[in-house]
Design an enzyme around this catalytic site. Structure first.
Site, PDB file in Angstrom:
ATOM      1  N   PRO A  13      -5.815 -45.792  17.534  1.00 23.73           N
ATOM      2  CA  PRO A  13      -4.430 -46.410  17.220  1.00 23.73           C
ATOM      3  C   PRO A  13      -4.771 -47.244  16.140  1.00 23.73           C
ATOM      4  O   PRO A  13      -5.621 -47.864  15.490  1.00 23.73           O
ATOM      5  CB  PRO A  13      -4.151 -47.221  18.575  1.00 23.73           C
ATOM      6  CG  PRO A  13      -5.520 -47.933  18.924  1.00 23.73           C
ATOM      7  CD  PRO A  13      -6.285 -46.825  18.708  1.00 23.73           C
ATOM      8  N   GLY A  14      -3.557 -47.330  15.419  1.00 22.09           N
ATOM      9  CA  GLY A  14      -3.441 -48.148  14.222  1.00 22.09           C
ATOM     10  C   GLY A  14      -2.372 -48.805  14.543  1.00 22.09           C
ATOM     11  O   GLY A  14      -2.187 -50.248  14.694  1.00 22.09           O
ATOM     12  N   ARG A  15      -1.132 -48.408  14.401  1.00 23.40           N
ATOM     13  CA  ARG A  15       0.258 -48.932  14.520  1.00 23.40           C
ATOM     14  C   ARG A  15       0.390 -49.800  15.989  1.00 23.40           C
ATOM     15  O   ARG A  15       0.979 -51.044  16.202  1.00 23.40           O
ATOM     16  CB  ARG A  15       1.642 -47.779  14.510  1.00 23.40           C
ATOM     17  CG  ARG A  15       2.685 -48.483  14.694  1.00 23.40           C
ATOM     18  CD  ARG A  15       3.696 -46.974  15.246  1.00 23.40           C
ATOM     19  NE  ARG A  15       3.729 -46.154  14.197  1.00 23.40           N
ATOM     20  CZ  ARG A  15       4.189 -46.131  13.143  1.00 23.40           C
ATOM     21  NH1 ARG A  15       4.892 -47.175  12.957  1.00 23.40           N
ATOM     22  NH2 ARG A  15       4.117 -45.241  12.444  1.00 23.40           N
ATOM     23  N   ARG A  36       8.352 -49.034   3.981  1.00 22.86           N
ATOM     24  CA  ARG A  36       8.677 -48.146   5.311  1.00 22.86           C
ATOM     25  C   ARG A  36      10.262 -47.508   5.360  1.00 22.86           C
ATOM     26  O   ARG A  36      10.531 -46.386   5.319  1.00 22.86           O
ATOM     27  CB  ARG A  36       8.357 -48.615   6.691  1.00 22.86           C
ATOM     28  CG  ARG A  36       6.814 -48.689   6.888  1.00 22.86           C
ATOM     29  CD  ARG A  36       6.319 -48.969   8.187  1.00 22.86           C
ATOM     30  NE  ARG A  36       6.645 -47.959   9.295  1.00 22.86           N
ATOM     31  CZ  ARG A  36       7.564 -47.897  10.083  1.00 22.86           C
ATOM     32  NH1 ARG A  36       8.411 -48.869  10.024  1.00 22.86           N
ATOM     33  NH2 ARG A  36       7.536 -46.855  10.761  1.00 22.86           N
ATOM     34  N   TYR A  56      10.711 -43.546   4.597  1.00 22.17           N
ATOM     35  CA  TYR A  56      10.831 -42.727   5.837  1.00 22.17           C
ATOM     36  C   TYR A  56      12.151 -43.107   6.329  1.00 22.17           C
ATOM     37  O   TYR A  56      12.591 -42.477   7.484  1.00 22.17           O
ATOM     38  CB  TYR A  56       9.957 -43.264   6.863  1.00 22.17           C
ATOM     39  CG  TYR A  56       8.399 -43.093   6.462  1.00 22.17           C
ATOM     40  CD1 TYR A  56       7.670 -42.280   6.008  1.00 22.17           C
ATOM     41  CD2 TYR A  56       7.796 -44.518   6.838  1.00 22.17           C
ATOM     42  CE1 TYR A  56       6.471 -42.166   5.494  1.00 22.17           C
ATOM     43  CE2 TYR A  56       6.361 -44.655   6.493  1.00 22.17           C
ATOM     44  CZ  TYR A  56       5.827 -43.473   5.773  1.00 22.17           C
ATOM     45  OH  TYR A  56       4.503 -43.565   5.535  1.00 22.17           O
ATOM     46  N   CYS A  73      15.069 -53.783  -9.367  1.00 21.69           N
ATOM     47  CA  CYS A  73      15.640 -53.176 -10.223  1.00 21.69           C
ATOM     48  C   CYS A  73      15.620 -51.658  -9.695  1.00 21.69           C
ATOM     49  O   CYS A  73      15.096 -50.916 -10.484  1.00 21.69           O
ATOM     50  CB  CYS A  73      15.514 -53.237 -11.475  1.00 21.69           C
ATOM     51  SG  CYS A  73      16.898 -52.785 -12.591  1.00 21.69           S
ATOM     52  N   GLU A  74      16.059 -51.255  -8.490  1.00 20.13           N
ATOM     53  CA  GLU A  74      15.974 -50.136  -7.876  1.00 20.13           C
ATOM     54  C   GLU A  74      17.305 -49.871  -6.817  1.00 20.13           C
ATOM     55  O   GLU A  74      17.275 -50.780  -5.828  1.00 20.13           O
ATOM     56  CB  GLU A  74      14.834 -49.867  -7.246  1.00 20.13           C
ATOM     57  CG  GLU A  74      14.527 -48.561  -6.779  1.00 20.13           C
ATOM     58  CD  GLU A  74      13.883 -47.698  -7.918  1.00 20.13           C
ATOM     59  OE1 GLU A  74      14.437 -46.438  -7.790  1.00 20.13           O
ATOM     60  OE2 GLU A  74      13.550 -47.956  -8.826  1.00 20.13           O
ATOM     61  N   TYR A  85       1.499 -50.621   8.390  1.00 16.84           N
ATOM     62  CA  TYR A  85       2.171 -50.108   6.902  1.00 16.84           C
ATOM     63  C   TYR A  85       3.031 -50.933   6.375  1.00 16.84           C
ATOM     64  O   TYR A  85       4.146 -50.443   5.992  1.00 16.84           O
ATOM     65  CB  TYR A  85       2.411 -48.637   7.633  1.00 16.84           C
ATOM     66  CG  TYR A  85       1.653 -47.924   8.267  1.00 16.84           C
ATOM     67  CD1 TYR A  85       0.695 -47.184   7.652  1.00 16.84           C
ATOM     68  CD2 TYR A  85       1.744 -47.598   9.755  1.00 16.84           C
ATOM     69  CE1 TYR A  85      -0.518 -46.675   8.222  1.00 16.84           C
ATOM     70  CE2 TYR A  85       0.700 -47.164  10.298  1.00 16.84           C
ATOM     71  CZ  TYR A  85      -0.292 -46.625   9.809  1.00 16.84           C
ATOM     72  OH  TYR A  85      -1.145 -45.891  10.338  1.00 16.84           O
TER      73      TYR A  85
END
Length: 424
Positions: free
Chosen positions: A271-273, A309, A313, A343-344, A379
């Protein structure tokens, strides 16, 4: 099985410490991790023989050290992550190997490092088998297989099937066995991972694919890995995967293979998350509140340079207001769009897949108060950037009731270090 804690739109504490005080002490934006929560998630998986942490989820040295001290092995996907694991105190030698390098390619640095240091390799392509075999014949390796299907919370986190670059295609296993034998490499383990944030139904399919592949490889195997992908609740009402049922599925398959091979197999999970997501909180300050037609915007000092994220996603994160202003703790709720300073146009935390801006019901707030983005431990910081020449955030670990600065906030001098202007 842990019970999801209801998400509240107001938050005053993290791991028993005042959010306002943490923000004042360490500045914003700042990532705060709860060590106790990580320990709880590790304990959830103790039925498996070994837990191997996918450090790409959150790779701060203090987090890796915490994992190591609790007996968790580590997975590395780059030469840098191998070096991180070593810097955090992981040894190279061991059975099973404390550090495993999992990738689909070798770049020059990673190949040199695994050969020189004797790092165990989980090969994700036939070329990796050939390249390692030429330089280090006689090694034992693991194969990461693509079972031909995948799943995840987003198509971008799907790591199986013919549209994924990850793993050795299941139909090429026999050829890879011949290639490994040609170089004198022993196949000691198999690994499958179909995606991040998937569900029990799809995770269970991996077990069947693993058993079929393991029987093809044969009794040289000493370990099998269920991979990762375990989801955590991000929204009210979401639940965890039934880990008890998941383990029983894999354990029954493992025992069938043991009967067939005549020896024991180590059962790993990677596992990571699952280990770090719920431990992490991104604290940001509300710097402006503005009306744009029918929308109210809360604009923070954190942007997608800190947490990517949502823009990558359309990922959903629970959010809470820290009621430290003059309005007090009792607040009316209203729909707002939460965005950052970049600025996006895509610098919006409340967006869905495809970049569609949406609103979130949050308490009325004041400029200068804080907003906490929750379940941000996986993440989060690791995908940070210096876009707009913004510094990387500070990181803080709360352990035994005390906050520890585990990464200083990046300075402007840090950002431009290594840059130069050519002379005349």
């Amino acid at each position: 099985m842990p019970t999801p804690i209801p998400f509240s739109p107001l938050r005053t504490e993290i791991a028993g410490l005042s959010v306002e005080q943490l923000a004042r002490q360490f500045g914003t934006p700042v990532y705060v991790y709860d060590a106790t929560k990580i320990g709880e998630r590790i304990a959830d998986l103790r039925a498996f023989d070994k837990v191997r942490y996918a450090q790409k989820a959150c790779s701060n040295l203090a987090i890796l050290d915490l994992m190591r001290r609790q007996g968790v092995l580590v997975d590395a996907v780059s030469a840098g992550e191998i070096r991180r694991a070593m810097a955090a105190g992981y040894s190279i030698a061991g059975d099973p190997p404390p550090i495993a390098y999992t990738a689909d390619i070798f770049d020059r640095e990673s190949l040199e490092l695994v050969v020189q240091q004797g790092i165990h390799v989980n090969c994700g392509s036939p070329d990796m088998i050939d390249q390692l075999g030429r330089l280090a014949p006689g090694r034992h390796i693991t194969l990461r297989l693509n079972p031909g299907f995948g799943h995840g919370h987003s198509q971008k986190t799907n790591t199986g099937g013919e549209h994924s670059k990850h793993g050795i295609w299941h139909g090429e296993l026999a050829e890879c066995l011949r290639l490994a034998d040609h170089h004198g490499l022993g196949i000691s383990g198999l690994h499958m991972h179909i995606g991040s944030g998937t569900d029990l139904e799809h995770l269970a399919q991996v077990s069947g694919a693993m058993e079929k592949a393991a029987r093809e490889v044969g009794r040289t195997l000493t370990s099998i890995s269920a991979g990762g992908g375990l989801p955590i609740p991000y929204r009210q009402g979401e639940t965890y995967v039934d880990l008890g049922a998941y383990f029983k599925l894999w354990d029954a398959m493992r025992k069938r293979l043991e009967d067939a091979f005549g020896h024991e197999l180590i059962l790993e999970i990677e596992p990571g998350r699952y280990l770090v997501a719920e431990s992490g909180f991104l604290i940001a300050q509300i710097c402006a509140i503005k009306r744009m037609g029918n929308n109210t915007f809360y604009l923070l000092d954190a942007g997608f340079n800190n947490l990517a994220r949502p823009i990558l996603y359309g990922a959903y994160h629970p959010m809470a207001i820290v009621p430290c202003g003059a309005l007090g703790p009792k607040r009316a709720m209203h729909d707002v769009v939460v965005g950052g300073p970049l600025c996006e146009s895509g610098d919006i935390f409340t967006q869905e897949a495809g970049g569609f801006v949406c609103t979130r019901s949050l308490p009325v707030a004041e400029v200068g108060e804080y907003l906490v983005i929750e379940c941000a431990g996986a993440y989060g910081f690791v995908m940070g950037s210096n876009y707009n020449s913004k510094p990387l955030a500070a990181e803080v670990l709360i352990s035994q009731g005390q906050p520890h600065l585990i990464r200083q906030r990046q300075t402007f001098e840090d950002i431009i270090a290594g840059e130069s202007i050519p002379g005349d």
